[in-house]
Design a protein around this motif. Structure first.
Motif, PDB file in Angstrom:
ATOM      1  N   HIS A  16       0.883  -1.159  -0.081  1.00  0.00           N
ATOM      2  CA  HIS A  16       0.214   0.230  -0.039  1.00  0.00           C
ATOM      3  C   HIS A  16       0.929   1.279  -0.155  1.00  0.00           C
ATOM      4  N   SER A  17       0.409   2.282  -0.730  1.00  0.00           N
ATOM      5  CA  SER A  17       1.066   3.473  -0.762  1.00  0.00           C
ATOM      6  C   SER A  17       1.399   4.168   0.883  1.00  0.00           C
ATOM      7  N   SER A  19       3.677   2.548   2.720  1.00  0.00           N
ATOM      8  CA  SER A  19       4.322   1.492   3.700  1.00  0.00           C
ATOM      9  C   SER A  19       5.713   1.278   4.027  1.00  0.00           C
ATOM     10  N   GLY A  20       6.439   2.172   2.804  1.00  0.00           N
ATOM     11  CA  GLY A  20       7.799   2.249   3.155  1.00  0.00           C
ATOM     12  C   GLY A  20       8.590   1.670   2.086  1.00  0.00           C
ATOM     13  N   THR A  23      11.652   3.782   0.612  1.00  0.00           N
ATOM     14  CA  THR A  23      12.559   3.821   1.809  1.00  0.00           C
ATOM     15  C   THR A  23      13.353   2.507   2.235  1.00  0.00           C
ATOM     16  N   GLU A  42      11.225  12.286   2.048  1.00  0.00           N
ATOM     17  CA  GLU A  42      11.086  13.917   2.368  1.00  0.00           C
ATOM     18  C   GLU A  42      11.947  14.794   1.361  1.00  0.00           C
ATOM     19  N   ASN A  59       6.196  10.703  -3.725  1.00  0.00           N
ATOM     20  CA  ASN A  59       5.471   9.353  -4.049  1.00  0.00           C
ATOM     21  C   ASN A  59       6.005   8.700  -5.140  1.00  0.00           C
ATOM     22  N   SER A  60       5.938   7.615  -5.005  1.00  0.00           N
ATOM     23  CA  SER A  60       6.443   6.843  -6.371  1.00  0.00           C
ATOM     24  C   SER A  60       5.445   6.741  -7.337  1.00  0.00           C
ATOM     25  N   SER A 257      12.706  -1.603  10.484  1.00  0.00           N
ATOM     26  CA  SER A 257      12.502  -0.112  10.295  1.00  0.00           C
ATOM     27  C   SER A 257      13.364   0.400   9.140  1.00  0.00           C
ATOM     28  N   LYS A 259      13.519   3.067   7.871  1.00  0.00           N
ATOM     29  CA  LYS A 259      14.021   4.583   7.776  1.00  0.00           C
ATOM     30  C   LYS A 259      15.095   4.490   8.744  1.00  0.00           C
TER      31      LYS A 259
END
Ligand SMILES: Nc1nc2c(ncn2[C@@H]2O[C@H](COP(=O)(O)OP(=O)(O)O)[C@@H](O)[C@H]2O)c(=O)[nH]1
Ligand SMILES: [Mg+2]
Length: 707
Positions: A16-17, A19-20, A23, A42, A59-60, A257, A259
C-alpha cells in the motif's frame, strides 16, 4: 559484473502507498554499499523516486529498477508505486520478479492496497515474503499486524522474526530461524548478535519449530529426517524453506525499520540464502502455451517489460534475459514484427544511474537504449531461437474522459503526444471516437490521467483540458413497422425518382423469415460497434432492379451509423425491402439511397424506438468504516447492487452501474473513503433506458442539432 543465473534474485517491492517500499529499497542500497549516503522520500533524493514529478509529490509513480550485490548474489530490486492507479507499473514488475516483498505498515496493518496486490501475487504465483515495516513508529503494533496478516492470508503466513521492543525504543529483533537476537546501534546498520533473552526463549522456540515443520512438510526426504532426528540441520532447514517458499507453501514474515536501517541486512541475507533464483522457479510461459526454463546455454532471448522515453536519450527499454547470455553488439530479431535490432549498449540500473556492462545472463534484468521498433511486451531473440514470451495482460481501464486542447489548432499535436505516452504506458488507451466526435482517453484512475496531463504539458508543451465524455448510447427498435417512401425531384433536366417499401423489425438470432414476404437474398452484417444489421431483399416481379439493392443498403447503413433518435449507433435491426417503383429515366443509385434513408427514418419512429445505455460491472473493495457512504453514493448513481461479501477486514461490493453515472468516480471514491477503497469495472451489456431518460436524451440531441 556478470553472475550465474543461480546467483540472481529478482525482487519486487509491493505494498500500500506509504508503507515504506521506496525507503526500504534505499536502505537496501545503502546497507549493501551500493550507495554511500542514504536519501529520504521527504528530501526527494532517493535512488528510486528520481523523476521530477515523483520528487515534487513525494510519492512513487513509476516502477524503478535497482540492484545490489549481497554476499554471493546480485539482487535486482524493483520498487513499485502503491497507488492502484499505477497498477500497470506493478504488473510489469511482477512479470519479471521471482520473489515479492510485501511491505506492511505496522501502524495500519493489512490495507486495501495489500488486498489488491495479493490478488496479483496469487495470479502470478509469485513467492512472497511479508515485511512489517515502521517498527520504530510510536504507533507500531507488530502483533496486530501479524494477526491480521494471518487472518487474511492464511496459516502459511509464518513469522521468522519479531521485535523485542517497538516504538521509540526499537533496537532489537528476535530471529526464530537463526535463534538469535539482533541488537542495533542508534544508527542501525549491522547489528550485534546476542543470545535470545530467557523470557523470550519459549516463544522463539515455538516459532522455530513451526518453521522446521513447514520446511520438512514439503519434501519427503526432509520429512523422514525430521521424524528420525526430531529436528533438521541448518542446511536441510534452508533447503526445505527454499522449496516451500518457491512453491508458495510458506509466506515468511520479517520486521524492520526501513527509515532507521534496522533489519534490512537480514532480509537481504534471507533473499540470498532462501529466495528462489530464476533457476529455481517453475518454467516460464511462452505465447504458444508451452513452457521453458531459464537456460544460459540456450540461444539468447530477451523480453521488454517496460519502455519509457527520456529527454535527450529517447526510448529506454527495460528487459529480462529469458535465455542465453546477452552481449553488447548482439543482433536480435523482434519476434513480433521481425525487425532486426542491434543491442549497442547494455546497462545495469540503479534508478536514474545506469552503468554499462558487457553481458547479462539468463534471469538477469537490464536496460538498453534506442531500439528501432520494439515495444513493451515484445520478445527479441537470436536467429534460430524461435521463442515468444507470453505477454503481460494489462487490466481493463477504469475511467474515461474526453480531452481537448484549449485551442483547436493544437489538436494534432495533442493526439501525437497522447499516442507517444500510450506507447510507453499500456494502461492508457487513446480513442478517437467519430460517432461521439471526441478524443477519449481511458485509464486506471484520476491520478493516472492527471499524471498524463502533467507529462503532456511538461514534455510536449501542449495543454490538455478534461471534458465530460459523451456516452456511446445505442438505438434499436422493439416492434415491427412498415413504411412506403418516395423520393422524387424534378428540376429542369434529369429528375430523381425512387420508391422503397420497407419493413423493419427487431433482429434476433434464428428469427423466422418475414411474415408473408418472399425472401430472395439475405445479408447479415456484424456491425463495428456490436450487434447486427440483417438486410433482406424480398422484391418479386422486378419492381426494383436488383442493381439498386446496394444503394438502398448504403442508405440504411448511414442511418445505422447515425441513428434517427440521437445520432447514436443503431443495432440489431432487420430490414426487408419488399416492393417499390422505378422510373425508366430518373431512377439512379442516389435516388434510391435517399428513398431508403427516408423510409428507414420514418419506419424507425413507428417501431417502438429504444435508446440503450452501456452498463458496467463494478467491483469495489473497501474497509468496513466507509461501506455505508459508498453504498449511499452508489444508490444515487442508479446502481443495482448485485452482491456484498465480507472478506475479513474488507467488504466487497458488486454492482451494475450505467457508465453515464461513473464520471469521475475514481476521485469520488477516493474522497468518500479517504483512500480506503479500490474499484475495477468491466463492460457488461447494453440495456434500455427509462422513458424519462430517453425523452431527455432526444431533447438534448435536438438542441445540439439546432445549435
Ligand atoms: N517511522 C518510519 N517511517 C517510515 C519508515 N519507512 C518509511 N517511512 C516513512 O513513510 C513515508 C512513506 O515512505 P515511502 O518509502 O515513500 O513509502 P512507499 O509509498 O511504500 O514507497 C515516508 O514519509 C517515509 O519517511 C519506517 O521504517 N519508519
Ligand atoms: Mg514509493
Amino acid at each position: 559484473m556478470s553472475v550465474e543465473t543461480k546467483n540472481i534474485r529478482n525482487v519486487v517491492l509491493l505494498g500500500h502507498s506509504g508503507s515504506g517500499k521506496t525507503t526500504l529499497s534505499e536502505t537496501m542500497l545503502f546497507e549493501s554499499g551500493a550507495i554511500n549516503r542514504m536519501g529520504s522520500v521527504e528530501a526527494g533524493n532517493t535512488m528510486s523516486d528520481y523523476t521530477n514529478i515523483e520528487q515534487e509529490r513525494g510519492n512513487s509513480l513509476f516502477s524503478s529498477l535497482m540492484h545490489v550485490n549481497w554476499r554471493d548474489c546480485k539482487i535486482n530490486i524493483l520498487d513499485t508505486p502503491g497507488f492502484d492507479d499505477f497498477v500497470g507499473e506493478v504488473i510489469c514488475s511482477l512479470k519479471v520478479a521471482d520473489t515479492a516483498l510485501m511491505v506492511l505498515n505496522s501502524t495500519s496493518g493489512v490495507e486495501v492496497g495489500t488486498e489488491i496486490l495479493w490478488e496479483y501475487v496469487t495470479e502470478f504465483g509469485t513467492p512472497t515474503v511479508f515485511v512489517i515495516n515502521q517498527i520504530d513508529h510510536e504507533k507500531s503494533d507488530f502483533e496486530a499486524t501479524l494477526e491480521q496478516t494471518i487472518a487474511r492470508f492464511g496459516p502459511k503466513v509464518l513469522p521468522i522474526q519479531y521485535p523485542y521492543t517497538q516504538g521509540a525504543n526499537f533496537n532489537s529483533i528476535i530471529d526464530a530461524l537463526r535463534m538469535v537476537m539482533y541488537e542495533f546501534g542508534p544508527d542501525g546498520g549491522k547489528p550485534v548478535k546476542k543470545p535470545i533473552p530467557d523470557t523470550e526463549m519459549a516463544k522463539a522456540k515455538e516459532m522455530h519449530n513451526a518453521l522446521v515443520e513447514a520446511a520438512a512438510e514439503n519434501e519427503e526426504g526432509l520429512m523422514e529426517k525430521y521424524f528420525d532426528q526430531g529436528t533438521l540441520s541448518e542446511e536441510d532447514l534452508t533447503e526445505g524453506l527454499r522449496i516451500a517458499l518457491a512453491n508458495q507453501q510458506i509466506f515468511p514474515v520479517f520486521c524492520c525499520s526501513a527509515k532507521q536501517n534496522k533489519g534490512s541486512g537480514r532480509i537481504m541475507g534471507f533473499i540470498n540464502d532462501i529466495a528462489p533464483s530464476p533457476a529455481d522457479v517453475p518454467p516460464y510461459k511462452l505465447a504458444n502455451g508451452s513452457t521453458k526454463s531459464y537456460d544460459s546455454a540456450a540461444p539468447t532471448s530477451i523480453f521488454i517489460y517496460k519502455t519509457i522515453s527520456e529527454p535527450q536519450v529517447g526510448l529506454v527499454s527495460y528487459f529480462k534475459v529469458y535465455s542465453g547470455t546477452l552481449h553488447t553488439g548482439d543482433e536480435l530479431i523482434n519476434a513480433n514484427n521481425s525487425t532486426a535490432e542491434r543491442i549497442n549498449q547494455i546497462f545495469e540500473s540503479k534508478g536514474k544511474v545506469r552503468t554499462s556492462t558487457e553481458t547479462l545472463i539468463a534471469g538477469d534484468l537490464g536496460v538498453t537504449l534506442k531500439l528501432k521498433n520494439s515495444h513493451t511486451n515484445e520478445t527479441l531473440h537470436a536467429k534460430g531461437a524461435d521463442i515468444v514470451i507470453e505477454p503481460i495482460h494489462f487490466p481493463e481501464p477504469r475511467i474515461r474522459t474526453a480531452v481537448v486542447p484549449p485551442s483547436k489548432s493544437d489538436m494534432e499535436k495533442l493526439i501525437k503526444a497522447l499516442h507517444q505516452i500510450e506507447e510507453e504506458d499500456p494502461t492508457l488507451i487513446v480513442e478517437q471516437n467519430s460517432t461521439l466526435k471526441q478524443t477519449i482517453i481511458h485509464g486506471q484512475g484520476q491520478l493516472h490521467l492527471d499524471l498524463i496531463k502533467y507529462r503532456i504539458e511538461k514534455a510536449f508543451g501542449v495543454h490538455m483540458d478534461f471534458e465530460r465524455p459523451r456516452i456511446p448510447y445505442r438505438e434499436t427498435i422493439t416492434r415491427v413497422a412498415n413504411e412506403v417512401y418516395r423520393h422524387k425531384k424534378q428540376s429542369g433536366g434529369a429528375g430523381q425518382f425512387g420508391e422503397v417499401h420497407m419493413r423493419i423489425e427487431p433482429y434476433y438470432e434464428g428469427m423466422p423469415d418475414p411474415d408473408g414476404l418472399t425472401v430472395r437474398n439475405v445479408e447479415i452484417d456484424d456491425l463495428d460497434w456490436g450487434g447486427k444489421l440483417a438486410f433482406y431483399w424480398c422484391i418479386v416481379g422486378g419492381t426494383i432492379d436488383a442493381k439498386y439493392s446496394s444503394a438502398i443498403k448504403k442508405g440504411i447503413m448511414q442511418k445505422m451509423v447515425e441513428g434517427p433518435l440521437t445520432g447514436s449507433n443503431c443495432q440489431d435491426i432487420r430490414v426487408s425491402i419488399y416492393d417499390g417503383k422505378m422510373h425508366p429515366v430518373d431512377s439512379n443509385d442516389m435516388a434510391f439511397m435517399l428513398a431508403s434513408i427516408g423510409a428507414f427514418k420514418a419506419a424507425f419512429k413507428n417501431a417502438g424506438p429504444q435508446i440503450l445505455e452501456p452498463i458496467y460491472e463494478v467491483d469495489i473493495t473497501c474497509s468496513d468504516s466507509v461501506m455505508g457512504d459508498i453504498m449511499g453514493d452508489l444508490q444515487s448513481r442508479r446502481a443495482l447492487i448485485m452482491g456484498m461479501d465480507s472478506d475479513g477486514h474488507y467488504q466487497k461490493i458488486k454492482a451494475r452501474v450505467p457508465i453515464a453515472e461513473m464520471y469521475q468516480y475514481s476521485s469520488t471514491l477516493r474522497s468518500l473513503s479517504q483512500g480506503k477503497a479500490k474499484f475495477t469495472r468491466k463492460f457488461a451489456e447494453y440495456v434500455p433506458v427509462t422513458p424519462d431518460i430517453q425523452q431527455r436524451l432526444i431533447a438534448e440531441h435536438q438542441e445540439e442539432e439546432e445549435d
